[in-house]
Design a protein around this motif. Structure first.
Motif: not given
Length: 100
Positions: A16-23
């Protein structure tokens, strides 16, 4: 079983703490909403102007005045204020001058 719960919790926290990517956007707008909104507003304004004109035509006792910004207004107590000013300010001045 007791050992699997902390392991699952640690894995869940790491994932859950992985880096999020922009949609990326699904579709692009072509401005049709703005064009439709402009047309809808023109129709609404035309209807409101007809309503205002009918109110002005039906009220023949009052004089409506158009302002520079497009507002219509009328005076309800304009004459009363002038008469009160004359009675309270001008009339006493005139009577003082005539008596001296």
């Amino acid at each position: 079983m007791k050992n699997s719960i902390p392991i699952i919790f640690i894995l869940l926290v790491c994932v859950s703490c992985s880096q999020q990517q922009a949609r990326k956007p699904i579709s692009k707008t072509d401005g049709s909403f703005i064009k439709e909104s402009i047309e809808r507003n023109k129709v609404l304004i035309a209807g409101e102007e007809k309503l205002i004109d009918s109110i002005i035509k039906n009220d023949t006792l009052k004089e409506y005045i158009a302002s520079n910004k497009g507002y219509w207004y009328k005076y309800d107590v304009k004459l009363m204020r002038i008469l009160l000013f004359l009675k309270k300010v001008i009339l006493p001045i005139l009577t003082m001058k005539s008596t001296t």
